[in-house]
Enzyme design. Structure first.
Site, PDB file in Angstrom:
ATOM      1  N   TYR A  21       0.809  -1.221   0.000  1.00 17.66           N
ATOM      2  CA  TYR A  21       0.000   0.000   0.000  1.00 17.66           C
ATOM      3  C   TYR A  21       0.841   1.270   0.000  1.00 17.66           C
ATOM      4  O   TYR A  21       0.299   2.361   0.008  1.00 17.66           O
ATOM      5  CB  TYR A  21      -0.948   0.008   1.208  1.00 17.66           C
ATOM      6  CG  TYR A  21      -1.862  -1.190   1.217  1.00 17.66           C
ATOM      7  CD1 TYR A  21      -2.892  -1.303   0.293  1.00 17.66           C
ATOM      8  CD2 TYR A  21      -1.693  -2.212   2.134  1.00 17.66           C
ATOM      9  CE1 TYR A  21      -3.728  -2.412   0.276  1.00 17.66           C
ATOM     10  CE2 TYR A  21      -2.521  -3.321   2.126  1.00 17.66           C
ATOM     11  CZ  TYR A  21      -3.529  -3.415   1.197  1.00 17.66           C
ATOM     12  OH  TYR A  21      -4.350  -4.509   1.185  1.00 17.66           O
ATOM     13  N   ASN A  70     -12.864   3.543  -1.293  1.00 16.50           N
ATOM     14  CA  ASN A  70     -11.901   2.474  -1.090  1.00 16.50           C
ATOM     15  C   ASN A  70     -12.359   1.770   0.179  1.00 16.50           C
ATOM     16  O   ASN A  70     -12.031   2.183   1.284  1.00 16.50           O
ATOM     17  CB  ASN A  70     -10.479   3.014  -0.938  1.00 16.50           C
ATOM     18  CG  ASN A  70      -9.472   1.896  -0.727  1.00 16.50           C
ATOM     19  OD1 ASN A  70      -9.835   0.746  -0.532  1.00 16.50           O
ATOM     20  ND2 ASN A  70      -8.200   2.245  -0.768  1.00 16.50           N
ATOM     21  N   HIS A  76     -14.574  -6.933  -1.055  1.00 17.39           N
ATOM     22  CA  HIS A  76     -14.609  -8.307  -1.534  1.00 17.39           C
ATOM     23  C   HIS A  76     -15.790  -9.120  -1.011  1.00 17.39           C
ATOM     24  O   HIS A  76     -16.067 -10.194  -1.522  1.00 17.39           O
ATOM     25  CB  HIS A  76     -13.298  -8.999  -1.175  1.00 17.39           C
ATOM     26  CG  HIS A  76     -12.107  -8.174  -1.528  1.00 17.39           C
ATOM     27  ND1 HIS A  76     -11.797  -7.822  -2.828  1.00 17.39           N
ATOM     28  CD2 HIS A  76     -11.175  -7.568  -0.749  1.00 17.39           C
ATOM     29  CE1 HIS A  76     -10.727  -7.057  -2.823  1.00 17.39           C
ATOM     30  NE2 HIS A  76     -10.329  -6.887  -1.576  1.00 17.39           N
ATOM     31  N   ASP A  83     -25.182  -2.807  -1.673  1.00 15.07           N
ATOM     32  CA  ASP A  83     -26.583  -2.379  -1.754  1.00 15.07           C
ATOM     33  C   ASP A  83     -26.724  -0.879  -1.521  1.00 15.07           C
ATOM     34  O   ASP A  83     -27.501  -0.214  -2.200  1.00 15.07           O
ATOM     35  CB  ASP A  83     -27.442  -3.144  -0.738  1.00 15.07           C
ATOM     36  CG  ASP A  83     -27.662  -4.597  -1.122  1.00 15.07           C
ATOM     37  OD1 ASP A  83     -27.357  -4.971  -2.269  1.00 15.07           O
ATOM     38  OD2 ASP A  83     -28.137  -5.360  -0.255  1.00 15.07           O
ATOM     39  N   HIS A  96      -8.592   1.194  -5.470  1.00 15.56           N
ATOM     40  CA  HIS A  96      -7.733   0.325  -4.663  1.00 15.56           C
ATOM     41  C   HIS A  96      -6.295   0.692  -4.975  1.00 15.56           C
ATOM     42  O   HIS A  96      -5.917   0.739  -6.149  1.00 15.56           O
ATOM     43  CB  HIS A  96      -7.949  -1.156  -4.990  1.00 15.56           C
ATOM     44  CG  HIS A  96      -9.320  -1.626  -4.661  1.00 15.56           C
ATOM     45  ND1 HIS A  96      -9.686  -1.973  -3.384  1.00 15.56           N
ATOM     46  CD2 HIS A  96     -10.424  -1.774  -5.435  1.00 15.56           C
ATOM     47  CE1 HIS A  96     -10.966  -2.329  -3.391  1.00 15.56           C
ATOM     48  NE2 HIS A  96     -11.425  -2.201  -4.614  1.00 15.56           N
ATOM     49  N   SER A  98      -3.602  -1.066  -4.352  1.00 15.50           N
ATOM     50  CA  SER A  98      -2.903  -2.223  -4.916  1.00 15.50           C
ATOM     51  C   SER A  98      -3.709  -2.753  -6.103  1.00 15.50           C
ATOM     52  O   SER A  98      -4.893  -2.440  -6.266  1.00 15.50           O
ATOM     53  CB  SER A  98      -2.734  -3.317  -3.868  1.00 15.50           C
ATOM     54  OG  SER A  98      -3.987  -3.875  -3.523  1.00 15.50           O
ATOM     55  N   ARG A 107      -9.088 -11.637  -3.030  1.00 15.03           N
ATOM     56  CA  ARG A 107      -9.052 -10.179  -3.221  1.00 15.03           C
ATOM     57  C   ARG A 107      -9.251  -9.770  -4.672  1.00 15.03           C
ATOM     58  O   ARG A 107      -9.279  -8.585  -4.979  1.00 15.03           O
ATOM     59  CB  ARG A 107      -7.712  -9.614  -2.746  1.00 15.03           C
ATOM     60  CG  ARG A 107      -7.464  -9.744  -1.285  1.00 15.03           C
ATOM     61  CD  ARG A 107      -6.158  -9.050  -0.920  1.00 15.03           C
ATOM     62  NE  ARG A 107      -5.661  -9.468   0.357  1.00 15.03           N
ATOM     63  CZ  ARG A 107      -6.030  -8.941   1.519  1.00 15.03           C
ATOM     64  NH1 ARG A 107      -6.912  -7.984   1.546  1.00 15.03           N
ATOM     65  NH2 ARG A 107      -5.517  -9.387   2.650  1.00 15.03           N
TER      66      ARG A 107
END
Length: 139
Positions: A21, A70, A76, A83, A96, A98, A107
């Protein structure tokens, strides 16, 4: 134009955890992002929570013209956040830092992505700037 930046679970640890990250803290990224947005005539609101329910509550409150999210690991498996995103009637960009497609199998899929207008991954902190730039052009 007001853009809401939502950071989810463990994003507050950016710069203090896995090198994937980066070494910059989320506070530093947010400060740079605020200046970037100001130059484009855009107001940012930052919201960070490790709680899935708090993220859903904030999304349901509205009051923004664009969204960058993010959600961290919630991306995931959180159908609750997915929703809530479905009900948000403005441009939404999932980000994201990464490249989730190059990481562990669990992931590599986002349940949020179908309810967003786009997804930017794998460019470190630059994903936030790319998303804000995109939304700012659509004022």
């Amino acid at each position: 134009m007001k853009i809401l930046i939502v950071n989810g679970v463990n994003i507050n640890m950016t710069g203090r955890r896995e090198a994937v990250y980066g070494s910059e803290t989320i506070e530093s990224i947010n400060a740079r992002l605020s200046e970037f947005a100001k130059e484009r005539g855009v107001e940012l609101e930052f919201f960070m929570s490790n709680s899935e329910g708090e993220i859903v509550d904030r999304l349901q409150c509205g009051g923004f013209d664009g969204l960058v999210i993010n959600a961290g690991a919630y991306s995931h498996y959180s159908y609750a956040i997915a929703d809530a995103l479905y009900s948000v009637k403005t441009k939404k960009i999932e980000v994201h830092m990464s490249n989730i497609l190059a990481r562990e199998q669990h992931r590599s899929v986002s349940v949020l992505a179908p309810n967003c207008d786009g997804c930017i991954t794998g460019f470190g902190a630059d994903v936030y700037f790319m998303a804000v730039e995109y939304l700012a052009r659509r004022k």
